[in-house]
Design a protein around this motif. Structure first.
Motif, PDB file in Angstrom:
ATOM      1  N   THR A  45     -24.730  67.884  22.957  1.00 30.13           N
ATOM      2  CA  THR A  45     -23.827  69.059  23.397  1.00 30.13           C
ATOM      3  C   THR A  45     -22.216  68.491  23.137  1.00 30.13           C
ATOM      4  OG1 THR A  45     -25.118  69.778  25.224  1.00 30.13           O
ATOM      5  CG2 THR A  45     -23.065  70.664  25.319  1.00 30.13           C
ATOM      6  N   ARG A  85     -24.441  78.298  20.897  1.00 32.03           N
ATOM      7  CA  ARG A  85     -25.884  78.419  20.524  1.00 32.03           C
ATOM      8  C   ARG A  85     -26.395  77.232  19.718  1.00 32.03           C
ATOM      9  NH1 ARG A  85     -30.623  80.810  20.775  1.00 32.03           N
ATOM     10  NH2 ARG A  85     -31.419  81.302  18.705  1.00 32.03           N
ATOM     11  N   THR A 108     -27.852  74.841  22.075  1.00 32.10           N
ATOM     12  CA  THR A 108     -29.063  75.312  22.449  1.00 32.10           C
ATOM     13  C   THR A 108     -30.204  75.028  21.637  1.00 32.10           C
ATOM     14  OG1 THR A 108     -27.909  77.080  23.931  1.00 32.10           O
ATOM     15  CG2 THR A 108     -30.146  77.335  23.336  1.00 32.10           C
ATOM     16  N   GLU A 153     -36.194  77.031  24.515  1.00 25.34           N
ATOM     17  CA  GLU A 153     -34.836  77.566  24.389  1.00 25.34           C
ATOM     18  C   GLU A 153     -34.104  77.583  25.737  1.00 25.34           C
ATOM     19  OE1 GLU A 153     -33.049  81.429  22.138  1.00 25.34           O
ATOM     20  OE2 GLU A 153     -35.072  81.255  22.316  1.00 25.34           O
ATOM     21  N   LYS A 154     -34.900  78.289  26.698  1.00 28.09           N
ATOM     22  CA  LYS A 154     -34.169  78.427  27.965  1.00 28.09           C
ATOM     23  C   LYS A 154     -33.621  77.094  28.781  1.00 28.09           C
ATOM     24  CE  LYS A 154     -34.992  80.108  32.884  1.00 28.09           C
ATOM     25  NZ  LYS A 154     -36.069  80.711  33.810  1.00 28.09           N
ATOM     26  N   GLY A 158     -32.749  74.514  26.933  1.00 27.03           N
ATOM     27  CA  GLY A 158     -31.724  73.893  26.113  1.00 27.03           C
ATOM     28  C   GLY A 158     -30.450  74.994  26.372  1.00 27.03           C
ATOM     29  N   ARG A 159     -30.660  76.194  26.513  1.00 23.14           N
ATOM     30  CA  ARG A 159     -29.437  76.852  26.941  1.00 23.14           C
ATOM     31  C   ARG A 159     -28.491  76.661  28.239  1.00 23.14           C
ATOM     32  NH1 ARG A 159     -31.695  81.733  27.243  1.00 23.14           N
ATOM     33  NH2 ARG A 159     -31.903  82.071  25.227  1.00 23.14           N
ATOM     34  N   ALA A 166     -26.913  73.175  27.536  1.00 19.54           N
ATOM     35  CA  ALA A 166     -25.909  73.313  26.719  1.00 19.54           C
ATOM     36  C   ALA A 166     -24.677  73.755  27.645  1.00 19.54           C
ATOM     37  CB  ALA A 166     -26.034  74.203  25.474  1.00 19.54           C
ATOM     38  N   SER A 167     -25.121  74.976  28.413  1.00 17.75           N
ATOM     39  CA  SER A 167     -24.088  75.654  29.181  1.00 17.75           C
ATOM     40  C   SER A 167     -23.528  74.899  30.323  1.00 17.75           C
ATOM     41  CB  SER A 167     -24.922  76.800  29.771  1.00 17.75           C
ATOM     42  OG  SER A 167     -23.758  77.540  30.691  1.00 17.75           O
TER      43      SER A 167
END
Length: 304
Positions: free
Chosen positions: A84, A95, A98, A183-184, A186-187, A190-191
Motif C-alpha cells: 500500500t 484500486r 487493492t 478483492e474484499k 485487499g480493499r 488498502a483502505s
C-alpha cells in the motif's frame, strides 16, 4: 398443667422446638454459599475470557473498513503495508493497492516465499525466467511490488476492470477467477493502511524485545517517501495532510512488530501496543500534537 422443656414448648401435645429458626438460617446460609459460588464462576469466566483475548491464537492485526473486518498476522500485515505504501508513494489510485494485495494473498498468502511453481518466488510468485528480476530482487518485497505496479499501469483501464481480467493481464494466471475471492480483503487493507479509513488498523502484539528506530525511518523513506529523523526512542513526522498522517500512522502500526514500536499517535488519537483487544483500537488522548503530526514511540533497544 403444661410443662416447659428446654429448647421448646408444648402446645396441644406437640413440642415446638428451635428446628424451624435453625432451618431458616441453614437456607439463608445455603443461598449465600450458592451466590458466592455463582459469583466465583462469573469472575473466573471473565478472567478466562481476558486470558483468551491476550493469549489465544497468537499476535494478530485487524483492519476495519466499509463496515467489515479482516485479520492477518503481523508479518502479513507488514507486507500489505509495503504494498500500500508504495502505491501511495507512486501516486497510484487506491484500486492499485487493492489489486496488488488481493494478488499477493492469492499467490503467496501475503508471505515472501522462497519457493513456488517452477521458478516462482516471493509475494507475487514472480519468475526470474519471465523477466521479473533476479531471484534476489524478487525476494525483496519493495522490488517485487514495484515490478508488479510497473506491469499493472501498462494495463489500460485497469481501474475499472474486473480483478480477474487484471490478474490475467499482469500475472498471466491460469486461474484468474481465484483473485476475486480476495478483492474484499485487499480493499479493506488498502483502505485502512492508505489512511482512507482513519484508525481502522490495529494490532495485538506481544511485548517488544528491542527496537530499531533507524530501520523504521529508512523504510518510511523507501516505502512512503517520508523523511524522519529518530531522536532517542521517538520519531516525529509532520504530514502534509490528514490523509497522509493516517497513512503514516497505520503503516507504522503495521510495521510495529518488526521494529519494536510501542505507540503511534496521530493528532489526538493513539494506538498503544498491547496483547489484549485494546490493541485493535485507537484511543483519544489529551495533550496531543496537531492533527497532522505523527509521533512514533519505540521500546528500549535490546540489551546485548
Amino acid at each position: 398443667m403444661p410443662t416447659t422443656r428446654r429448647g421448646g414448648s408444648r402446645r396441644g401435645g406437640v413440642v415446638l422446638s428451635e428446628q424451624r429458626p435453625r432451618s431458616r438460617r441453614r437456607r439463608a446460609l445455603t443461598r449465600i454459599v450458592l451466590a458466592l459460588f455463582a459469583l466465583s464462576i462469573v469472575v473466573a469466566g471473565y478472567l478466562g475470557y481476558q486470558g483468551v483475548l491476550r493469549n489465544f491464537g497468537g499476535p494478530r492485526c485487524q483492519a476495519t473498513a466499509l463496515g467489515n473486518s479482516v485479520d492477518f498476522d503481523p508479518s502479513q500485515t507488514g507486507y500489505a503495508a509495503t504494498i500500500t505504501g508504495l502505491a501511495v508513494k507512486r501516486g497510484l489510485p487506491p484500486r492499485a493497492a487493492t489489486i496488488a494485495i488481493a494478488t499477493a494473498i492469492q499467490e503467496s498468502k501475503l508471505r515472501n516465499l522462497r519457493y513456488g511453481d517452477r521458478d516462482s518466488l516471493g509475494l507475487f510468485q514472480q519468475r526470474p525466467s519471465q523477466g521479473w528480476g533476479t531471484e534476489q530482487q524478487i525476494l525483496d518485497p519493495v522490488h517485487a511490488t514495484n515490478a508488479f505496479y510497473d506491469a499493472l499501469v501498462k494495463v489500460k483501464g485497469y481501474e475499472q476492470m474486473e480483478i480477474t481480467k487484471v490478474a490475467q493481464e499482469v500475472q498471466k494466471s491460469g486461474y484468474p477467477e481465484a483473485y476475486a475471492d480476495h478483492e474484499k480483503e485487499g480493499r479493506i487493507l488498502a483502505s485502512t493502511i492508505s489512511g482512507h479509513s482513519p484508525g481502522g488498523l490495529g494490532c495485538r502484539l506481544d511485548d517488544a524485545k528491542g527496537s530499531d528506530p533507524k530501520a523504521l525511518a529508512t523504510s518510511l523513506k523507501t516505502e512512503l517517501g517520508v523523511a524522519a529523523t529518530p531522536r532517542g526512542r521517538t520519531l516525529t513526522v509532520k504530514a502534509g495532510s490528514d490523509l497522509q498522517a493516517w497513512n503514516i500512522g497505520a503503516w507504522s502500526v503495521a510495521k510495529a512488530n518488526q521494529h519494536g514500536v510501542t505507540a503511534v499517535r496521530v493528532g489526538d488519537h493513539q494506538w498503544t501496543r498491547t496483547r489484549d483487544k485494546d490493541g485493535w483500537t485507537w484511543k483519544k488522548v489529551s495533550g496531543a500534537a496537531a492533527g497532522r503530526t505523527v509521533t512514533i514511540t519505540f521500546a528500549p533497544a535490546a540489551q546485548s
